[in-house]
Design an enzyme around this catalytic site. Structure first.
Site, short mmCIF file in Angstrom:
data_model
loop_
_atom_site.label_atom_id
_atom_site.label_comp_id
_atom_site.label_asym_id
_atom_site.label_seq_id
_atom_site.Cartn_x
_atom_site.Cartn_y
_atom_site.Cartn_z
N GLY B 143 21.29 9.53 17.40
CA GLY B 143 19.82 10.89 17.67
C GLY B 143 20.29 11.15 17.13
N ARG B 226 29.59 11.25 27.64
CA ARG B 226 29.42 10.60 29.17
C ARG B 226 30.99 10.91 29.49
NH1 ARG B 226 25.21 10.95 29.96
NH2 ARG B 226 23.57 9.01 30.05
N ASP B 250 29.55 19.23 28.35
CA ASP B 250 28.29 19.18 29.11
C ASP B 250 28.88 18.24 30.11
OD1 ASP B 250 25.57 20.18 30.09
OD2 ASP B 250 25.12 18.44 28.85
N GLU B 255 32.29 13.67 37.68
CA GLU B 255 31.03 14.44 37.94
C GLU B 255 30.11 14.30 38.54
OE1 GLU B 255 28.98 14.60 33.23
OE2 GLU B 255 27.23 14.79 34.40
N HIS B 274 26.16 19.49 33.11
CA HIS B 274 24.97 18.50 32.87
C HIS B 274 23.73 18.99 32.43
CE1 HIS B 274 24.78 13.82 31.83
NE2 HIS B 274 24.15 14.25 30.86
#
Lengths: 313, 313
Positions: B143, B226, B250, B255, B274
């Site tokens: 997507g 990711r 991002d 993280e 993120h």
């Protein structure tokens, strides 16, 4: 009558560059001397342009987008049977891409992200916006405005295009076209503004205190046209007080923006030093334009950006 | 048999929000109690979902894009005659817009522009790049990747799409589709990379020292997927040595990115925490998805994002 497979003889002056030679060849031409050439690609200023052109020349491609200075030389009057084309439109893409960059950088909070040195996710969440569903008013729908419309459409922006006459622009993403005189109606329903209109006495300080007061605390004002369209002092005040979200400016008033000017330090101002169309991209864009026009000339199609001598542009 | 003008009765739980009520109404539904409803829009987690659904319910719209946890509840097995839809695809737009922002910000030198406090035009000219004619490799064409393709096309980028199978993606701007296994071939002709592929054992450190060494000093690496897909240490080295142009991230590994990590200070790294799909945009995107699916349900058309219970997603 030339066989379609025979390359069209085209002169390239004042200095032949490999990039333009390639463009001419790729378009279906071959670079020759001026004598006997059917066209001339002139990659320079009016100084040094040949006093007289051979009768073989049917078309001349000039480098500039604006051709006022060429009118002053009397060139067009001396050669009423030659078609002249400018580079109008060729440089729009880079400027539109720059405008899109400034707008997205603002809406997605890039200035604050770039200053961060810790992971401020929860704090930043509400400050990341989107152009999807946002109403973007584009003042001026010439070459740059139209390129920008095609770039904004897939982002889901609702575009209000502002033109002199208000003749509807039929393009995906454009929800409305309004005439410049009706601009006062749009500010309260505008999320973001992009200025892409020429500098004229009518457009001076188009964005001033009154307009800024009708925008939203999340609105970004982007100017890639001319500094004079924005009232810099009123803008700096709005930015300082946070009554608008921010400003992305490739042009300023005064320009260059002097050292120590408040716009340099305001955290919600992005200033780029009128570099939206840098020389190296201009060179490439002109070569693309030449390739396309040579191809059109070779196949007898209409040329891009013909100069209308009687209209004066 | 319902008259087409009669709104479809749809239940909204666990908490009815005005935005979702509007979405249901705009799609041609009306919000009712669960008893007698033909559909249920469930804007929450599995906890609290009704043990049994009335026989009147034909369709259930769930909130999440990934539905593993819903499989664990046995819900789908208990209701073999009900169609379940997820929010898959609904959240792609915002992440794709973020990826585009990071890429444009990099290519157009926004980090350095934002640091400038003087008019450095001549110095900046050569550092302003363009996506026009640039080869952008998008790893992953789900997507997000597909949304990004539609956004990049009008910018004139030449897109290499990388999918698991290599089945050609027919979309404007895509010049080539390659299978993931053929990735090693593309790096030397890639200008910029966008990572939009799932994290799997196969994709771990997909971008490492070897790949980075094949990119250009002007290349930007964008990761909105990711953190584990990029070897952070190798990336930091490439950024420090300037063997690539920059990185827009991002997601990071580790993280959250810890305080004092080199990526916070490297001038050619843009780190966003993120936040490419923040809660407020997620809410709006889900409402759009609900409106569209209610409209499809009301007119008997195929629903977006049906869950394939036998396939497990």
């Amino acid at each position: 009558m030339t066989h379609p497979d025979t390359p069209v003889p085209i002169a390239l002056a004042p200095r032949p560059t490999p990039l333009l030679e390639q463009a001419i060849t790729a378009g279906g031409g071959t670079v020759t001397e001026l004598d006997g050439a059917r066209a001339l690609v002139w990659d320079g200023e009016p100084d040094g342009f040949p006093e007289q052109l051979p009768d073989s020349v049917e078309w001349v491609q000039l480098f500039s987008a604006g051709v006022e200075k060429w009118f002053d030389t009397g060139l067009f009057d001396r050669h009423p049977n030659i078609v002249f084309t400018s580079a109008a439109g060729a440089f729009a893409h880079s400027v539109a891409e720059h405008a899109l960059t400034l707008l997205l950088a603002g809406v997605r909070n890039m200035p604050e992200h770039l200053r961060a040195t810790t992971w401020r996710q929860t704090e930043f969440f509400p400050r990341v916006g989107t152009l999807r569903g946002a109403t973007v008013t584009i003042v001026g729908a010439g070459g740059i405005g139209r390129e920008l419309i095609t770039m904004l459409a897939p982002l889901g922006a609702r575009i209000i295009a502002v033109t002199r006459s208000g003749t509807p622009i039929e393009a995906p993403g454009v929800v409305e076209t309004i005439a410049a005189q009706d601009l006062p109606q749009v500010w309260s329903r505008t999320d973001h503004v992009v200025i892409a209109a020429p500098a004229t006495p009518d457009t001076r300080h188009l964005i001033g205190k009154d307009v800024l007061s009708q925008l939203k605390p999340t609105s970004w004002v982007i100017n890639i046209a001319r500094g004079s369209l924005v009232d810099t002092d009123a803008l700096a005040t709005a930015l300082r007080e946070g009554t608008i979200g921010g400003a992305g400016l490739d042009v300023t008033d005064p320009e260059p923006l002097p050292n120590g000017h408040p716009l340099w330090d305001l955290p919600n101002a992005i200033v780029t030093p009128h570099d939206s169309n840098p020389p190296h991209l201009r060179t490439i864009a002109f070569a693309d334009h030449v390739r396309e026009n040579v191809a059109r000339f070779a196949s007898g199609r209409e040329l891009l950006a013909p100069i209308d001598v009687s209209a004066g542009y």
